[in-house]
Design a protein around this motif. Structure first.
Motif, PDB file in Angstrom:
ATOM      1  N   ALA A 197      -0.640  10.769   4.398  1.00 58.83           N
ATOM      2  CA  ALA A 197      -0.489   9.315   4.479  1.00 58.83           C
ATOM      3  C   ALA A 197      -1.299   8.646   3.381  1.00 58.83           C
ATOM      4  O   ALA A 197      -0.848   7.650   2.778  1.00 58.83           O
ATOM      5  CB  ALA A 197      -0.954   8.815   5.848  1.00 58.83           C
ATOM      6  N   ASP A 198      -2.512   9.198   3.105  1.00 59.71           N
ATOM      7  CA  ASP A 198      -3.326   8.616   2.042  1.00 59.71           C
ATOM      8  C   ASP A 198      -2.630   8.766   0.676  1.00 59.71           C
ATOM      9  O   ASP A 198      -2.686   7.861  -0.173  1.00 59.71           O
ATOM     10  CB  ASP A 198      -4.694   9.298   1.998  1.00 59.71           C
ATOM     11  CG  ASP A 198      -5.509   8.977   3.237  1.00 59.71           C
ATOM     12  OD1 ASP A 198      -5.240   7.929   3.871  1.00 59.71           O
ATOM     13  OD2 ASP A 198      -6.413   9.763   3.586  1.00 59.71           O
ATOM     14  N   ALA A 202      -1.377   5.820  -1.847  1.00 59.86           N
ATOM     15  CA  ALA A 202      -1.802   5.746  -3.254  1.00 59.86           C
ATOM     16  C   ALA A 202      -0.613   5.539  -4.185  1.00 59.86           C
ATOM     17  O   ALA A 202      -0.687   4.776  -5.162  1.00 59.86           O
ATOM     18  CB  ALA A 202      -2.559   7.027  -3.610  1.00 59.86           C
ATOM     19  N   LEU A 203       0.525   6.232  -3.885  1.00 59.93           N
ATOM     20  CA  LEU A 203       1.730   6.047  -4.702  1.00 59.93           C
ATOM     21  C   LEU A 203       2.238   4.617  -4.619  1.00 59.93           C
ATOM     22  O   LEU A 203       2.617   4.009  -5.625  1.00 59.93           O
ATOM     23  CB  LEU A 203       2.825   7.020  -4.239  1.00 59.93           C
ATOM     24  CG  LEU A 203       2.563   8.521  -4.541  1.00 59.93           C
ATOM     25  CD1 LEU A 203       3.672   9.368  -3.925  1.00 59.93           C
ATOM     26  CD2 LEU A 203       2.489   8.745  -6.045  1.00 59.93           C
ATOM     27  N   GLU A 204       2.264   4.089  -3.416  1.00 59.81           N
ATOM     28  CA  GLU A 204       2.722   2.708  -3.249  1.00 59.81           C
ATOM     29  C   GLU A 204       1.816   1.753  -4.001  1.00 59.81           C
ATOM     30  O   GLU A 204       2.284   0.782  -4.628  1.00 59.81           O
ATOM     31  CB  GLU A 204       2.767   2.368  -1.756  1.00 59.81           C
ATOM     32  CG  GLU A 204       3.848   3.145  -0.992  1.00 59.81           C
ATOM     33  CD  GLU A 204       3.776   2.874   0.497  1.00 59.81           C
ATOM     34  OE1 GLU A 204       2.840   2.163   0.925  1.00 59.81           O
ATOM     35  OE2 GLU A 204       4.649   3.373   1.242  1.00 59.81           O
TER      36      GLU A 204
END
Length: 229
Positions: A197-198, A202-204
Motif C-alpha cells: 500500500a505504501d 508513492a506512485l500516486e
C-alpha cells in the motif's frame, strides 16, 4: 524443704524478677507453675490432716469436759453419803480433767492458727498461679517472635542481602549493555521498504507531482514572449 518454707519462697517471690533473671523464660514459667501446683496438692493433703486433727481434738475436749462434769457429780454424791475422802479424790480427778481440757483447748487454738495460715497462703499461692498461667501464653508468643526477629537480624548481618543486591545490579548493567548493542545495530540499518500500500501511495504521489510539474512548465512557457525569426 518443708511445705511452709517452700510456701514462703513461692508466695514472697516476684515472678517478674524471676523471669528477668531466667535464661529461658518459657521453661522458667513451666517450672514455677509445676512447683505451685505440686505445692497446692501437698497443702491440700496437709490441710485435710490438720482438719481431721482438729475434729479429733474437739471430740477429746468433749469427752474430757464430760469427765469434768462426771467427777463433779461423783464428788457431790460422795458428800451426800458422808464420804469426804471420796469427794476430795473426785475433786482431784476433776481438776486433772479440767487441766486436760485447758491444754486441749490451747492445742486447738494452735491448730486453728495453722489452718488459717494455710488458707491465707493457699489464697496467695493461687493468685500467683493464676498470674503465671495468664502470662504463660504471652511469654511463649513473645519468645517465638523474638526468636524469629533474631533469626532475621542474623541473616541480614551476614551480608547475603547486600551480595544479592550487588549481583542484581550487575545483571541489570549487563541487560542495559545488550540493549545498547541492539540500538547500535538499528542505527546502521536502512529503513525497511514499506508495504504494498505504501508503494502504490508513492506512485500516486509521483504522478501527482509530475502533473503539477507539467502544469507549472506550461504556465511558465505561456508567460514567455514569442521568439522573432
Amino acid at each position: 524443704m518443708g511445705i511452709f518454707s517452700r510456701f514462703a519462697d513461692i508466695v514472697n517471690s516476684n515472678i517478674s524478677a524471676l523471669l528477668d533473671k531466667a535464661e529461658d523464660p518459657e521453661k522458667m514459667v513451666r517450672l514455677i507453675i509445676q512447683e505451685m501446683e505440686d505445692t497446692l496438692v501437698e497443702v491440700r493433703s496437709t490441710s485435710a490432716k490438720v482438719l481431721a486433727e482438729k475434729k479429733e481434738l474437739q471430740r477429746r475436749i468433749e469427752r474430757v469436759t464430760l469427765q469434768v462434769q462426771d467427777w463433779q457429780d461423783k464428788a457431790e454424791l460422795a458428800l451426800t453419803k458422808d464420804r469426804e475422802d471420796l469427794a476430795k479424790a473426785a475433786l482431784i480427778e476433776k481438776q486433772k480433767a479440767a487441766a486436760n481440757v485447758s491444754a486441749l483447748n490451747d492445742e486447738l487454738v494452735v491448730v486453728d492458727e495453722q489452718i488459717n495460715r494455710l488458707r491465707e497462703e493457699v489464697v496467695q499461692l493461687q493468685e500467683k498461679l493464676t498470674d503465671a498461667k495468664a502470662r504463660q501464653k504471652t511469654i511463649i508468643m513473645r519468645k517465638e517472635t523474638a526468636s524469629s526477629r533474631l533469626a532475621v537480624k542474623r541473616k541480614l548481618n551476614t551480608g547475603k542481602i547486600d551480595d544479592a543486591m550487588l549481583k542484581f545490579e550487575q545483571y541489570e548493567r549487563r541487560v542495559e549493555g545488550l540493549e545498547a548493542q541492539v540500538e547500535s545495530y538499528e542505527l546502521g540499518k536502512k529503513p525497511a521498504s514499506g508495504t504494498l500500500a505504501d508503494e502504490f501511495a508513492a506512485l500516486e504521489a509521483e504522478d501527482a507531482i509530475n502533473e503539477e510539474l507539467a502544469a507549472l512548465k506550461a504556465r511558465v512557457k505561456g508567460k514567455q514572449p514569442p521568439t522573432t525569426k
